[in-house]
Write a protein that holds these residues in place. Sequence first.
Motif, PDB file in Angstrom:
ATOM      1  N   SER A  21       0.827  -1.213   0.000  1.00  0.00           N
ATOM      2  CA  SER A  21       0.000   0.000   0.000  1.00  0.00           C
ATOM      3  C   SER A  21       0.857   1.258   0.000  1.00  0.00           C
ATOM      4  CB  SER A  21      -0.934   0.007   1.210  1.00  0.00           C
ATOM      5  OG  SER A  21      -1.842  -1.067   1.137  1.00  0.00           O
ATOM      6  N   ASP A  25       1.089   3.952  -2.984  1.00  0.00           N
ATOM      7  CA  ASP A  25       0.768   5.354  -2.677  1.00  0.00           C
ATOM      8  C   ASP A  25       1.917   6.272  -3.065  1.00  0.00           C
ATOM      9  OD1 ASP A  25      -1.637   4.535  -1.566  1.00  0.00           O
ATOM     10  OD2 ASP A  25      -0.975   4.774   0.515  1.00  0.00           O
ATOM     11  N   GLU A  29       1.935   9.178  -5.852  1.00  0.00           N
ATOM     12  CA  GLU A  29       2.233  10.562  -5.449  1.00  0.00           C
ATOM     13  C   GLU A  29       3.411  11.114  -6.247  1.00  0.00           C
ATOM     14  OE1 GLU A  29       2.808  10.564  -1.208  1.00  0.00           O
ATOM     15  OE2 GLU A  29       0.795   9.785  -0.857  1.00  0.00           O
ATOM     16  N   ILE A  37       0.633  13.561   0.710  1.00  0.00           N
ATOM     17  CA  ILE A  37      -0.179  12.988   1.784  1.00  0.00           C
ATOM     18  C   ILE A  37      -0.848  14.017   2.693  1.00  0.00           C
ATOM     19  CG2 ILE A  37       1.664  12.665   3.466  1.00  0.00           C
ATOM     20  CD1 ILE A  37       0.331   9.849   3.940  1.00  0.00           C
ATOM     21  N   ALA A  50      -7.582   3.938  -5.000  1.00  0.00           N
ATOM     22  CA  ALA A  50      -6.882   3.521  -3.785  1.00  0.00           C
ATOM     23  C   ALA A  50      -7.626   2.387  -3.084  1.00  0.00           C
ATOM     24  CB  ALA A  50      -6.690   4.707  -2.848  1.00  0.00           C
ATOM     25  N   ARG A  54      -5.870  -1.251  -2.581  1.00  0.00           N
ATOM     26  CA  ARG A  54      -5.681  -1.651  -1.179  1.00  0.00           C
ATOM     27  C   ARG A  54      -6.488  -2.911  -0.857  1.00  0.00           C
ATOM     28  NH1 ARG A  54      -3.767   2.353   2.857  1.00  0.00           N
ATOM     29  NH2 ARG A  54      -2.589   3.873   1.659  1.00  0.00           N
TER      30      ARG A  54
END
Length: 128
Positions: A21, A25, A29, A37, A50, A54
């Motif tokens: 995860s 992420d 990003e 974040i 997401a 996930r």
Amino acid sequence: MNILKTIGAILAGFITVVILSIATDTALETAGVFPPIGEGFFVPWMLMLALVYRTIFTVVGGYVTAMLGPSHAMRNVTILGCLGIIMGTLGAVAAWELSAHWYPIALVVLALPSTWLGGKLYTLRKRK
């Protein structure tokens, strides 16, 4: 000794989910697909993306736990799923204002069914 192997299997499944995860992420990003974040996360398609990856990673974590446990695969993945519910709830409370509220709730709701599915996939594969 089996209890240590069981704990190790559950931790391995949990760590698998966390690492996959965080890595995804971070990659999204870095690529500019997701905002940094601390800026919040409110665009529905981003949250859905997401949630999908996930959830897939949680299935993988359940599979890993079932595969590494010395016995009682489905009990172990149930424990992992309950751990996911607890950690997801804590995460939802801590980051409640950083995304649309349905997203952290969905993560909590899907934790146990996803780990269960991973364990079930392993047990079905093992039977063959």
